[in-house]
Design an enzyme around this catalytic site. Structure first.
Site, PDB file in Angstrom:
ATOM      1  N   SER A 122       0.800  -1.196   0.058  1.00  0.00           N
ATOM      2  CA  SER A 122       0.084   0.002  -0.082  1.00  0.00           C
ATOM      3  C   SER A 122       0.685   1.325   0.034  1.00  0.00           C
ATOM      4  CB  SER A 122      -0.944  -0.078   1.242  1.00  0.00           C
ATOM      5  OG  SER A 122      -1.406   1.185   1.475  1.00  0.00           O
ATOM      6  N   GLU A 124      -0.052   3.716   1.895  1.00  0.00           N
ATOM      7  CA  GLU A 124      -0.056   4.009   2.985  1.00  0.00           C
ATOM      8  C   GLU A 124       1.467   3.939   3.872  1.00  0.00           C
ATOM      9  OE1 GLU A 124      -2.410   5.436   4.689  1.00  0.00           O
ATOM     10  OE2 GLU A 124      -1.952   5.453   6.628  1.00  0.00           O
ATOM     11  N   TYR A 146      -1.643   0.459  10.591  1.00  0.00           N
ATOM     12  CA  TYR A 146      -1.828  -0.151   9.450  1.00  0.00           C
ATOM     13  C   TYR A 146      -0.574  -0.409   8.489  1.00  0.00           C
ATOM     14  CZ  TYR A 146      -3.652  -0.735   4.675  1.00  0.00           C
ATOM     15  OH  TYR A 146      -3.824  -1.277   3.442  1.00  0.00           O
TER      16      TYR A 146
HETATM   17  P1  NAP Z   1     -11.551  -4.791   1.778  1.00  0.00           P
HETATM   18  O1  NAP Z   1     -12.878  -4.223   0.862  1.00  0.00           O
HETATM   19  O2  NAP Z   1     -11.652  -4.237   3.227  1.00  0.00           O
HETATM   20  O3  NAP Z   1     -11.351  -6.550   1.936  1.00  0.00           O
HETATM   21  C1  NAP Z   1     -10.585  -6.965   2.900  1.00  0.00           C
HETATM   22  C2  NAP Z   1     -10.858  -8.541   2.621  1.00  0.00           C
HETATM   23  O4  NAP Z   1     -10.077  -9.179   3.756  1.00  0.00           O
HETATM   24  C3  NAP Z   1     -12.335  -8.874   2.961  1.00  0.00           C
HETATM   25  O5  NAP Z   1     -12.524  -9.776   2.012  1.00  0.00           O
HETATM   26  C4  NAP Z   1     -12.231  -9.735   4.428  1.00  0.00           C
HETATM   27  O6  NAP Z   1     -12.998 -10.516   4.741  1.00  0.00           O
HETATM   28  C5  NAP Z   1     -10.890 -10.212   4.135  1.00  0.00           C
HETATM   29  N1  NAP Z   1     -10.186 -10.552   5.587  1.00  0.00           N
HETATM   30  C6  NAP Z   1      -9.839  -9.500   6.646  1.00  0.00           C
HETATM   31  N2  NAP Z   1      -9.424 -10.061   7.522  1.00  0.00           N
HETATM   32  C7  NAP Z   1      -9.368 -11.465   7.295  1.00  0.00           C
HETATM   33  C8  NAP Z   1      -8.616 -12.714   7.711  1.00  0.00           C
HETATM   34  N3  NAP Z   1      -8.145 -12.493   9.225  1.00  0.00           N
HETATM   35  N4  NAP Z   1      -8.847 -13.818   7.159  1.00  0.00           N
HETATM   36  C9  NAP Z   1      -9.227 -14.089   6.042  1.00  0.00           C
HETATM   37  N5  NAP Z   1      -9.655 -12.771   5.400  1.00  0.00           N
HETATM   38  C10 NAP Z   1      -9.756 -11.746   6.105  1.00  0.00           C
HETATM   39  O7  NAP Z   1     -10.151  -4.187   1.134  1.00  0.00           O
HETATM   40  P2  NAP Z   1      -9.889  -3.799  -0.233  1.00  0.00           P
HETATM   41  O8  NAP Z   1     -10.040  -2.332  -0.447  1.00  0.00           O
HETATM   42  O9  NAP Z   1     -10.434  -4.791  -1.286  1.00  0.00           O
HETATM   43  O10 NAP Z   1      -8.245  -3.942  -0.440  1.00  0.00           O
HETATM   44  C11 NAP Z   1      -7.668  -5.352  -0.651  1.00  0.00           C
HETATM   45  C12 NAP Z   1      -6.240  -5.181  -0.275  1.00  0.00           C
HETATM   46  O11 NAP Z   1      -5.667  -4.430  -0.635  1.00  0.00           O
HETATM   47  C13 NAP Z   1      -6.223  -5.048   1.286  1.00  0.00           C
HETATM   48  O12 NAP Z   1      -4.957  -5.797   1.776  1.00  0.00           O
HETATM   49  C14 NAP Z   1      -5.650  -3.722   1.570  1.00  0.00           C
HETATM   50  O13 NAP Z   1      -5.098  -3.321   2.728  1.00  0.00           O
HETATM   51  C15 NAP Z   1      -4.825  -3.412   0.220  1.00  0.00           C
HETATM   52  N6  NAP Z   1      -4.890  -2.165  -0.400  1.00  0.00           N
HETATM   53  C16 NAP Z   1      -6.094  -1.585  -0.713  1.00  0.00           C
HETATM   54  C17 NAP Z   1      -6.135  -0.180  -1.330  1.00  0.00           C
HETATM   55  C18 NAP Z   1      -7.168   0.414  -1.477  1.00  0.00           C
HETATM   56  O14 NAP Z   1      -7.067   1.742  -1.576  1.00  0.00           O
HETATM   57  N7  NAP Z   1      -8.347  -0.201  -1.725  1.00  0.00           N
HETATM   58  C19 NAP Z   1      -4.915   0.267  -1.335  1.00  0.00           C
HETATM   59  C20 NAP Z   1      -3.770  -0.262  -1.044  1.00  0.00           C
HETATM   60  C21 NAP Z   1      -3.686  -1.584  -0.481  1.00  0.00           C
HETATM   61  P3  NAP Z   1     -14.419 -10.382   5.473  1.00  0.00           P
HETATM   62  O15 NAP Z   1     -15.415  -9.980   4.064  1.00  0.00           O
HETATM   63  O16 NAP Z   1     -14.779 -11.574   6.214  1.00  0.00           O
HETATM   64  O17 NAP Z   1     -14.344  -9.298   6.215  1.00  0.00           O
HETATM   65  N1  GDD Z   2     -12.351   7.410   6.346  1.00  0.00           N
HETATM   66  C1  GDD Z   2     -12.395   8.704   6.353  1.00  0.00           C
HETATM   67  N2  GDD Z   2     -13.490   9.326   7.039  1.00  0.00           N
HETATM   68  N3  GDD Z   2     -11.308   9.457   6.101  1.00  0.00           N
HETATM   69  C2  GDD Z   2     -11.542  10.908   6.031  1.00  0.00           C
HETATM   70  C3  GDD Z   2     -12.876  11.458   6.710  1.00  0.00           C
HETATM   71  C4  GDD Z   2     -13.874  10.594   7.047  1.00  0.00           C
HETATM   72  O1  GDD Z   2     -14.886  11.077   7.473  1.00  0.00           O
HETATM   73  N4  GDD Z   2     -12.544  12.955   6.492  1.00  0.00           N
HETATM   74  C5  GDD Z   2     -11.427  13.170   6.097  1.00  0.00           C
HETATM   75  N5  GDD Z   2     -10.695  12.039   6.033  1.00  0.00           N
HETATM   76  C6  GDD Z   2      -9.171  11.868   5.095  1.00  0.00           C
HETATM   77  C7  GDD Z   2      -8.265  10.616   5.983  1.00  0.00           C
HETATM   78  O2  GDD Z   2      -7.721  11.450   7.099  1.00  0.00           O
HETATM   79  C8  GDD Z   2      -7.291  10.265   4.845  1.00  0.00           C
HETATM   80  O3  GDD Z   2      -6.245  11.516   4.786  1.00  0.00           O
HETATM   81  C9  GDD Z   2      -8.434  10.468   3.550  1.00  0.00           C
HETATM   82  O4  GDD Z   2      -9.364  11.274   4.043  1.00  0.00           O
HETATM   83  C10 GDD Z   2      -8.336   8.991   3.201  1.00  0.00           C
HETATM   84  O5  GDD Z   2      -9.076   8.172   4.080  1.00  0.00           O
HETATM   85  P1  GDD Z   2      -9.652   6.642   3.620  1.00  0.00           P
HETATM   86  O6  GDD Z   2     -10.505   6.811   2.610  1.00  0.00           O
HETATM   87  O7  GDD Z   2     -10.008   6.243   5.095  1.00  0.00           O
HETATM   88  O8  GDD Z   2      -8.405   5.926   3.140  1.00  0.00           O
HETATM   89  P2  GDD Z   2      -6.712   5.783   3.507  1.00  0.00           P
HETATM   90  O9  GDD Z   2      -6.123   6.565   2.527  1.00  0.00           O
HETATM   91  O10 GDD Z   2      -6.598   5.985   4.983  1.00  0.00           O
HETATM   92  O11 GDD Z   2      -6.623   4.388   3.233  1.00  0.00           O
HETATM   93  C11 GDD Z   2      -6.795   3.518   2.216  1.00  0.00           C
HETATM   94  O12 GDD Z   2      -5.968   3.764   1.300  1.00  0.00           O
HETATM   95  C12 GDD Z   2      -4.822   2.800   1.511  1.00  0.00           C
HETATM   96  C13 GDD Z   2      -3.732   3.220   0.275  1.00  0.00           C
HETATM   97  O13 GDD Z   2      -2.881   4.370   0.637  1.00  0.00           O
HETATM   98  C14 GDD Z   2      -7.189   2.384   2.512  1.00  0.00           C
HETATM   99  O14 GDD Z   2      -7.844   1.672   1.465  1.00  0.00           O
HETATM  100  C15 GDD Z   2      -6.055   1.357   3.065  1.00  0.00           C
HETATM  101  O15 GDD Z   2      -6.386   0.038   3.201  1.00  0.00           O
HETATM  102  C16 GDD Z   2      -4.964   1.610   1.746  1.00  0.00           C
HETATM  103  O16 GDD Z   2      -3.992   0.714   2.071  1.00  0.00           O
END
Ligand code: NAP
Ligand code: GDD
Length: 320
Positions: A122, A124, A146
């Site tokens: 990520s 992050e 995280y």
């Molecule tokens: P998400 O919608 O929150 O999905 C997370 C998945 O992980 C769900 O299927 C959840 O299952 C499963 N899970 C959580 N804990 C588990 C455990 N202990 N054992 C087995 N399964 C488990 O996340 P996403 O947005 O699709 O992201 C996918 C991956 O990419 C994550 O690793 C996230 O950290 C990473 N990532 C995401 C982003 C982004 O912007 N979306 C960016 C960079 C990296 P349940 O349905 O049972 O909860």
């Molecule tokens: N969630 C949330 N809720 N975020 C807020 C809010 C609010 O009400 N208001 C402002 N924000 C700001 C957060 O402080 C952060 O700076 C930004 O919006 C994005 O927050 P999120 O959408 O929660 O995502 P994230 O950047 O913290 O994390 C996501 O992206 C990562 C990749 O950079 C997640 O998907 C992580 O799993 C992923 O790795």
């Protein structure tokens, strides 16, 4: 080809499954046992895939599903993915997002070292960014439990590549969103809020830091990059991003304007949504992915916001 996906019920898992099915893959998904099943994101494709029970906390269950599914590729998408929860549940976040990766890699090492592995790393991890834009070579400075756990996952992936010659890749993906994004993440919180206000179900949207900037892309574009990484001759790390950055406030403005609403009438700032340590600014440079994988995103910022606002208005309209 056979693929095993952890996190198949999540946003990325559902898009990746659709993509792999379209490529003719046999898809196996890891789900954890729950008292109520909620497979909303994969309901429409459930009869085309095989779901197997395992948990990232349970080493033997992971070995069993790898033995049973005999995959050519494993995509490790499962994680505790919501950054704020990583402060309230830091130990669990570390168990899932850090040691969980080792457990999947150990299953590969023990069952079949020829399996190709994708780790969901990520942006992050860049946290308090050391350079702009961020590349595969940018030093890491995570700002949340995280992010710290994801740094471990990233490095253990590289370590298994170097120690055991396993085809282990790490995709450093910047934020990617979609109508299937969880409701607590800021983009979906905003587009769902806009839809609720538009349909008269709400008159307020409380947010935290409006100045944070993110490089937001579309999840459907990003899962293609995951697959491309595993089709290469050698394993590597790749940044996946759009190269554009926008503030939360810009996202708000765009989303409300699509619905013909004045955001200033509805949005309030609420300290409950501020973080103990913030990632202020992210923007990625994905030139390496463009050059080596031939990957390009199809959606830009405006296209993404429009897709999400329209989808949420439609969804809520249908539910009424
Ligand atoms: P998400 O919608 O929150 O999905 C997370 C998945 O992980 C769900 O299927 C959840 O299952 C499963 N899970 C959580 N804990 C588990 C455990 N202990 N054992 C087995 N399964 C488990 O996340 P996403 O947005 O699709 O992201 C996918 C991956 O990419 C994550 O690793 C996230 O950290 C990473 N990532 C995401 C982003 C982004 O912007 N979306 C960016 C960079 C990296 P349940 O349905 O049972 O909860
Ligand atoms: N969630 C949330 N809720 N975020 C807020 C809010 C609010 O009400 N208001 C402002 N924000 C700001 C957060 O402080 C952060 O700076 C930004 O919006 C994005 O927050 P999120 O959408 O929660 O995502 P994230 O950047 O913290 O994390 C996501 O992206 C990562 C990749 O950079 C997640 O998907 C992580 O799993 C992923 O790795």
């Amino acid at each position: 080809m056979r693929a095993l996906i952890t996190g198949i019920t999540g946003q990325d898992g559902s898009y990746l499954t659709e993509f792999l099915l379209s490529k003719g893959y046999e898809v196996f998904g890891v789900v954890r046992r729950a008292s109520t099943e909620s497979f909303e994101r994969i309901d429409h494709i459930k009869d085309k895939i095989t779901l197997l029970q395992a948990d990232l906390l349970d080493q033997l269950s992971l070995i069993s599903v790898v033995e049973e599914s005999k995959p050519d590729e494993i995509y490790n998408l499962a994680a505790q993915s919501f950054v704020p929860t990583s402060w309230t549940q830091p130990v669990l976040t570390g168990e899932f997002n850090a040691l969980g990766v080792t457990k999947v890699l150990e299953a590969i090492r023990l069952v079949n070292r020829k399996i190709k592995f994708y780790q969901a790393s990520s942006s992050e991890m860049f946290g308090k960014v050391r350079e702009t834009p961020q590349t595969e070579a940018t030093p890491l400075y995570p700002r949340s439990p995280y992010g710290v756990a994801k740094v471990y996952g990233h490095w253990i992936t590289i370590n298994y590549r170097e120690s055991y010659d396993i085809f282990a890749t790490s995709g450093i993906l910047f934020n990617h969103e979609s109508p299937r994004r969880g409701l607590e993440f800021v983009t979906r919180k905003i587009t769902n809020g806009v839809a609720r206000i538009k349909l008269g179900l709400d008159d307020n949207l409380a947010l935290g830091n409006l100045d944070a900037k993110r490089d937001w892309g579309y999840a459907g574009d990003y899962v293609k990059a995951m697959w491309l990484m595993l089709q290469q001759d050698k394993p590597d790390d790749f940044v996946i991003s759009t190269g554009e950055t926008h503030s939360v406030k810009e996202f708000v403005e765009e989303a409300f304007s699509i619905a013909d609403l004045d955001w200033k009438k509805y949005v309030t700032k609420d300290p409950r949504f501020m973080r103990p340590a913030e990632v202020d600014f992210l923007v990625g440079d994905s030139s390496k992915a463009k050059k080596i994988l031939g990957w390009e995103p199809e959606y830009d910022f405006k296209g993404l916001v429009k897709l999400m606002v329209e989808a949420d208005i439609k969804l809520l309209g249908e539910k009424r």
